[in-house]
Design an enzyme around this catalytic site. Structure first.
Site, mmCIF file in Angstrom:
data_model
loop_
_atom_site.group_PDB
_atom_site.id
_atom_site.type_symbol
_atom_site.label_atom_id
_atom_site.label_comp_id
_atom_site.label_asym_id
_atom_site.label_seq_id
_atom_site.Cartn_x
_atom_site.Cartn_y
_atom_site.Cartn_z
ATOM 1 N N GLY A 47 3.578 -1.371 -4.005
ATOM 2 C CA GLY A 47 3.642 -2.371 -2.947
ATOM 3 C C GLY A 47 2.795 -1.960 -1.755
ATOM 4 N N GLN A 52 0.243 -1.945 6.972
ATOM 5 C CA GLN A 52 -0.258 -0.663 6.450
ATOM 6 C C GLN A 52 -1.778 -0.618 6.396
ATOM 7 O OE1 GLN A 52 2.511 -0.705 2.817
ATOM 8 N NE2 GLN A 52 2.282 1.474 3.254
ATOM 9 N N CYS A 100 5.973 6.073 -0.114
ATOM 10 C CA CYS A 100 5.258 5.086 0.692
ATOM 11 C C CYS A 100 3.821 5.549 0.829
ATOM 12 C CB CYS A 100 5.914 4.964 2.065
ATOM 13 S SG CYS A 100 5.117 3.752 3.146
ATOM 14 N N LEU A 101 2.883 4.648 0.631
ATOM 15 C CA LEU A 101 1.469 5.028 0.734
ATOM 16 C C LEU A 101 1.117 5.493 2.146
ATOM 17 C CD1 LEU A 101 -0.118 2.191 -1.432
ATOM 18 C CD2 LEU A 101 0.157 4.608 -2.040
ATOM 19 N N HIS A 142 11.737 -2.554 1.040
ATOM 20 C CA HIS A 142 10.832 -1.560 1.611
ATOM 21 C C HIS A 142 9.632 -2.239 2.268
ATOM 22 C CE1 HIS A 142 8.560 2.442 1.327
ATOM 23 N NE2 HIS A 142 7.620 1.567 1.629
ATOM 24 N N GLU A 143 9.018 -3.186 1.534
ATOM 25 C CA GLU A 143 7.811 -3.846 2.053
ATOM 26 C C GLU A 143 8.139 -4.757 3.236
ATOM 27 O OE1 GLU A 143 5.104 -2.628 1.181
ATOM 28 O OE2 GLU A 143 5.857 -1.579 -0.578
ATOM 29 N N HIS A 146 8.290 -3.003 6.482
ATOM 30 C CA HIS A 146 6.997 -2.728 7.120
ATOM 31 C C HIS A 146 6.620 -3.847 8.102
ATOM 32 C CE1 HIS A 146 5.491 0.934 5.318
ATOM 33 N NE2 HIS A 146 5.687 0.494 4.082
HETATM 34 NI NI NI Z 1 5.674 1.721 2.392
#
Ligand code: NI
Length: 185
Positions: A47, A52, A100-101, A142-143, A146
């Site tokens: 995701g 991000q 998480c990226l 999670h997304e 953000h």
């Molecule tokens: Ni993330």
């Protein structure tokens, strides 16, 4: 298409609440979604949310690969979610690992609602409504976080389950069970 730079924890882009998308069909939104898909593919996650990649808009993309599909839930192809509204169904929450990226090399066991209703727009600007559970519900929470400037680290209830991915993978320690959300207590 282009591979976009991913903001890492500590960058203020990750802490700012994002703004609603006014026109999902706009060329710049379509371009952004295509670039995010390429960025996610390159980075190898499940995701990616617009903040991000330094864009303060309420949209994210996600997928459920075969390796993460449960027994009673299938794969989900790469899906765009625009202006999402999440409504938990029931109080049950579970702990499971998340990465998480924007927080490379680390992961943690994060409490999330087991089931929720998702209402949003898709990449064509059409209504997207579905009930989701398990891994898919976790990724969506999670997304969506953000978009509100929230990272999983801000959701941690037990920092013992926060560590370097490499290390935590070496130890198959059981995760704590939580059965109920603690409401304002
Ligand atoms: Ni993330």
């Amino acid at each position: 298409m282009a591979i976009l730079k991913i903001a890492r924890m500590g960058h203020p882009a990750l802490l700012a609440p994002a703004k609603p998308v006014e026109n999902p069909a706009a060329p710049e939104i379509q371009r952004l979604l295509a670039d995010m898909a390429e960025t996610l593919d390159d980075a190898g996650g499940v995701g990616l949310a617009a903040p991000q990649v330094h864009v303060g808009l309420r949209l994210f993309i996600y997928k459920v690969p075969a390796s993460r599909a449960g027994e009673d839930a299938g794969q989900v192809p790469l899906t765009a979610v625009i202006n999402p509204v999440l409504t938990p169904l029931g109080d049950n929450m579970s702990m499971d690992w998340e990465g998480c990226l924007s927080i490379p090399g680390l992961r943690a066991a994060v409490p999330r609602f087991d089931r929720l209703h998702l209402a949003a727009l898709d990449a064509a600007g059409q209504k997207l409504e579905k009930e989701v559970f398990g891994f898919e519900a976790r990724v969506i929470q999670h997304e969506a976080d953000h978009l509100d400037g929230i990272l999983y680290t801000m959701r941690l209830s037990d920092f013992r389950y926060f560590g370097f991915t490499e290390e935590t993978l070496r130890f198959d320690f059981p995760l704590p069970k939580i059965m109920r959300a603690s409401h304002d207590q």
